[in-house]
Design an enzyme around this catalytic site. Structure first.
Site, PDB file in Angstrom:
ATOM      1  N   THR A   1      -4.300  12.532   6.920  1.00  0.00           N
ATOM      2  CA  THR A   1      -2.871  12.573   7.247  1.00  0.00           C
ATOM      3  C   THR A   1      -2.614  13.657   8.301  1.00  0.00           C
ATOM      4  O   THR A   1      -1.960  13.415   9.324  1.00  0.00           O
ATOM      5  CB  THR A   1      -2.039  12.825   5.979  1.00  0.00           C
TER       6      THR A   1
ATOM      7  N   LYS B   1       0.854  -1.189   0.000  1.00  0.00           N
ATOM      8  CA  LYS B   1       0.000   0.000   0.000  1.00  0.00           C
ATOM      9  C   LYS B   1       0.880   1.226   0.000  1.00  0.00           C
ATOM     10  O   LYS B   1       1.861   1.292   0.744  1.00  0.00           O
ATOM     11  CB  LYS B   1      -0.843  -0.024   1.306  1.00  0.00           C
TER      12      LYS B   1
ATOM     13  N   LYS C   1       5.029   1.959  -3.062  1.00  0.00           N
ATOM     14  CA  LYS C   1       5.029   3.388  -3.439  1.00  0.00           C
ATOM     15  C   LYS C   1       5.196   3.475  -4.943  1.00  0.00           C
ATOM     16  O   LYS C   1       5.752   2.566  -5.576  1.00  0.00           O
ATOM     17  CB  LYS C   1       6.189   4.126  -2.760  1.00  0.00           C
TER      18      LYS C   1
ATOM     19  N   SER D   1      -7.047   5.218   4.530  1.00  0.00           N
ATOM     20  CA  SER D   1      -7.032   4.430   3.292  1.00  0.00           C
ATOM     21  C   SER D   1      -7.461   2.991   3.585  1.00  0.00           C
ATOM     22  O   SER D   1      -8.198   2.373   2.809  1.00  0.00           O
ATOM     23  CB  SER D   1      -5.623   4.420   2.674  1.00  0.00           C
TER      24      SER D   1
ATOM     25  N   LYS E   1       5.380   1.993   8.482  1.00  0.00           N
ATOM     26  CA  LYS E   1       4.244   2.809   8.936  1.00  0.00           C
ATOM     27  C   LYS E   1       3.004   1.953   9.176  1.00  0.00           C
ATOM     28  O   LYS E   1       2.322   2.091  10.186  1.00  0.00           O
ATOM     29  CB  LYS E   1       3.964   3.839   7.835  1.00  0.00           C
TER      30      LYS E   1
ATOM     31  N   ASN F   1      -1.974  19.058   1.182  1.00  0.00           N
ATOM     32  CA  ASN F   1      -2.959  18.195   1.834  1.00  0.00           C
ATOM     33  C   ASN F   1      -2.660  17.995   3.328  1.00  0.00           C
ATOM     34  O   ASN F   1      -3.485  18.280   4.187  1.00  0.00           O
ATOM     35  CB  ASN F   1      -2.994  16.861   1.077  1.00  0.00           C
TER      36      ASN F   1
HETATM   37  P1  NAD Z   1       0.644  18.097  -1.565  1.00  0.00           P
HETATM   38  O1  NAD Z   1       1.052  18.027  -2.973  1.00  0.00           O
HETATM   39  O2  NAD Z   1      -0.799  18.188  -1.229  1.00  0.00           O
HETATM   40  O3  NAD Z   1       1.378  19.334  -0.833  1.00  0.00           O
HETATM   41  C1  NAD Z   1       2.740  19.539  -0.876  1.00  0.00           C
HETATM   42  C2  NAD Z   1       2.979  20.969  -0.449  1.00  0.00           C
HETATM   43  O4  NAD Z   1       4.380  21.173  -0.305  1.00  0.00           O
HETATM   44  C3  NAD Z   1       2.489  22.003  -1.449  1.00  0.00           C
HETATM   45  O5  NAD Z   1       1.899  23.075  -0.747  1.00  0.00           O
HETATM   46  C4  NAD Z   1       3.787  22.471  -2.129  1.00  0.00           C
HETATM   47  O6  NAD Z   1       3.688  23.803  -2.600  1.00  0.00           O
HETATM   48  C5  NAD Z   1       4.744  22.369  -0.983  1.00  0.00           C
HETATM   49  N1  NAD Z   1       6.133  22.248  -1.409  1.00  0.00           N
HETATM   50  C6  NAD Z   1       6.658  21.585  -2.460  1.00  0.00           C
HETATM   51  N2  NAD Z   1       7.975  21.765  -2.503  1.00  0.00           N
HETATM   52  C7  NAD Z   1       8.303  22.519  -1.425  1.00  0.00           C
HETATM   53  C8  NAD Z   1       9.516  23.033  -0.903  1.00  0.00           C
HETATM   54  N3  NAD Z   1      10.664  22.789  -1.510  1.00  0.00           N
HETATM   55  N4  NAD Z   1       9.443  23.784   0.220  1.00  0.00           N
HETATM   56  C9  NAD Z   1       8.270  24.011   0.830  1.00  0.00           C
HETATM   57  N5  NAD Z   1       7.109  23.567   0.387  1.00  0.00           N
HETATM   58  C10 NAD Z   1       7.120  22.830  -0.734  1.00  0.00           C
HETATM   59  O7  NAD Z   1       1.321  16.844  -0.862  1.00  0.00           O
HETATM   60  P2  NAD Z   1       0.919  16.081   0.465  1.00  0.00           P
HETATM   61  O8  NAD Z   1       0.065  14.941   0.079  1.00  0.00           O
HETATM   62  O9  NAD Z   1       0.455  17.042   1.505  1.00  0.00           O
HETATM   63  O10 NAD Z   1       2.339  15.468   0.857  1.00  0.00           O
HETATM   64  C11 NAD Z   1       3.291  16.225   1.603  1.00  0.00           C
HETATM   65  C12 NAD Z   1       4.175  15.270   2.352  1.00  0.00           C
HETATM   66  O11 NAD Z   1       3.358  14.439   3.181  1.00  0.00           O
HETATM   67  C13 NAD Z   1       4.965  14.295   1.468  1.00  0.00           C
HETATM   68  O12 NAD Z   1       6.197  14.015   2.070  1.00  0.00           O
HETATM   69  C14 NAD Z   1       4.107  13.061   1.465  1.00  0.00           C
HETATM   70  O13 NAD Z   1       4.844  11.894   1.150  1.00  0.00           O
HETATM   71  C15 NAD Z   1       3.613  13.081   2.889  1.00  0.00           C
HETATM   72  N6  NAD Z   1       2.429  12.277   3.108  1.00  0.00           N
HETATM   73  C16 NAD Z   1       1.277  12.512   2.440  1.00  0.00           C
HETATM   74  C17 NAD Z   1       0.182  11.684   2.682  1.00  0.00           C
HETATM   75  C18 NAD Z   1      -1.143  11.900   2.021  1.00  0.00           C
HETATM   76  O14 NAD Z   1      -2.094  11.214   2.387  1.00  0.00           O
HETATM   77  N7  NAD Z   1      -1.291  12.845   1.110  1.00  0.00           N
HETATM   78  C19 NAD Z   1       0.284  10.643   3.601  1.00  0.00           C
HETATM   79  C20 NAD Z   1       1.473  10.450   4.280  1.00  0.00           C
HETATM   80  C21 NAD Z   1       2.543  11.273   4.015  1.00  0.00           C
END
Ligand code: NAD
Length: 429
Positions: A188, A68, A104, A357, A92, A219
């Protein structure tokens, strides 16, 4: 440049030294991803030309269930990054006890340069390339950086066409209309919030005395900021890929979210309904945000390797909550520990996403639709229990929270591997 997967393995091996009675076969297995697929993803552009992007899907380990993990669209995606992210997913899922292994995927592309139709064709093209390797019983993708429910909707639709049947359980984070779960979009951030609430309770924090900075306002970052602000925490800095804003008095987070989602830009505003006015704030860089003085809680919620040996000594927050995966490089860990900075590690702090999820997958396979309350309550139960287990383990063993989370995960992974039979099990003394 260091290979992110090598770093991830190094950290795993270090943590494993603290695990009780772990069969060496378990560690051996975890150092080798079960399957790695690298594909060409052809995309017909709007102008009629063809471009081809590299895509990856890695199944790291399935000892505890189908693999997953999310799909990322980002120019920096590599095989090593996807493999490290898959390993973290294995850990995780074990930390929170959901019956999945780790996987992934990603495509090395800048989605901001694509039109909406190009993005749709790219999403469908990627599914076409990986379709033989995914499914509700084998490997289940979800959203990650720069993918969302809309992208999961296109992918679910494409997969249904390929396998010629509805298979909503093959993807999670879908639109509600296509079998998504209520409560997945903020899961998250909500999970990270529960981890902080357990700390708040244990350490006797007064919410309105706690100043928070959030790097990455997508997100995960938006949800944790919104929930903390609603409880009275002061969210004084946020940023996105373009840079950040800082305001000593704190921001009205729902207004920031409203504006960011309307305009795609992060702006310091206060909104009454849909009418927004600018508020005074300083423009800061992402680096400045990490190093702000008088911050109590720092929430990296963007990408990997943001806190490194170069800047770790300048972090003034006493608590880091890793909503992003791998935001702290391994060489930063001892510096942070030396300065008394507590790090709630990614494999615990952002596990709310995979937990909901899992709820989505359970609903899909049973034809159920849970209410928002059911999802929120079950998520709170899972996350609170996992956080308590990890914090207790850290205290009783006198180890940091990251090591405790790894030890907790390795206990469950070890039990699953052992139950299938290891050398220790079969060898006759
Ligand atoms: P997203 O695309 O919704 O948001 C990412 C954000 O980070 C955006 O606002 C973007 O502008 C910003 N960003 C990108 N590059 C950047 C930088 N260099 N400096 C500062 N900000 C920057 O993504 P997300 O889903 O929120 O994921 C963010 C992190 O959380 C990732 O590491 C992801 O693996 C992790 N994550 C996400 C989920 C999920 O359910 N979406 C679950 C677990 C972990």
């Amino acid at each position: 440049m260091t290979d992110l997967f090598d770093d991830a393995v190094r950290r795993l091996l270090e943590a494993a030294e603290h695990a009780d009675d772990l069969d060496p076969e378990v560690l051996e297995l975890l150092q080798h991803p079960k399957a790695s697929l690298e594909v060409a993803v052809p995309l017909r552009m709007d102008d009629g030309s063809l471009r081809v992007f590299r895509g990856y899907r890695v199944r790291h380990n399935d000892a505890r269930g189908p693999t997953k993990g999310g799909i990322r669209f980002h120019p920096a995606v590599t095989r090593a990054e996807v493999t490290a992210l898959a390993l973290w997913m294995t850990l995780k899922c074990a930390v929170v006890g959901v019956p999945f292994g780790g996987g992934k995927g990603g495509v090395a592309v800048n989605p901001k340069e694509l039109s909406r139709l190009e993005l749709e064709r790219l999403s469908r093209s990627f599914v076409e390339q990986i379709a033989d390797h995914i499914g509700a019983e084998t490997d289940i993708p979800a959203p990650d950086v720069y993918t969302n429910a809309m992208v999961m909707g296109w992918m679910t639709d494409e997969f249904a066409k390929i396998v010629r049947r509805h298979e909503p359980g093959a993807f999670t984070g879908k639109p509600i209309e296509l079998g998504g779960s209520v409560g997945r979009s903020d899961a998250t951030g909500r999970g990270a919030y529960h981890c902080l609430k357990v700390l708040e309770h244990r350490l006797g924090w007064e919410a309105d005395q706690v100043r928070v900075a959030v790097q990455g306002f997508g997100n995960g970052g938006q949800a944790v900021a919104r929930l903390l602000a609603a409880d009275g925490y002061r969210v004084v800095a946020v940023s996105d890929s373009q840079g950040g804003i800082y305001r000593d008095e704190g921001f009205d987070v729902p207004s920031l979210i409203h504006m960011k989602n309307e305009s795609r830009r992060l702006q310091a505003v206060y909104c009454e309904g849909s009418v927004c006015e600018f508020v005074e704030a300083d423009q800061i860089t992402n680096d400045q945000l990490l190093e702000l003085d008088e911050i109590d809680v720092l929430v990296p919620a963007a990408l990997e390797n943001q806190i490194t040996a170069d800047n770790a000594a300048r972090i003034s927050a006493n608590t880091i909550v890793e909503v992003a995966n791998g935001p702290t490089s391994p060489d930063a860990d001892p510096i942070l520990a030396g300065n008394g900075v507590r790090v709630v590690p990614d494999i615990l702090a952002n596990a709310g996403g995979v937990t909901v999820s899992y709820f989505e997958w359970v609903q899909n396979r049973n034809g159920l639709q849970w209410t928002e309350r059911q999802v929120a309550d079950r998520l709170a139960d899972v996350m609170t229990l996992a956080a308590q287990d990890v914090y207790d383990l850290a205290t009783t063993r006198d180890i940091d929270l990251r090591t405790a989370a790894y030890v907790h995960a390795l206990g469950r992974l070890g039990a699953a591997v052992q139950a299938k039979g290891t050398h220790r099990f079969f060898s006759v003394e």
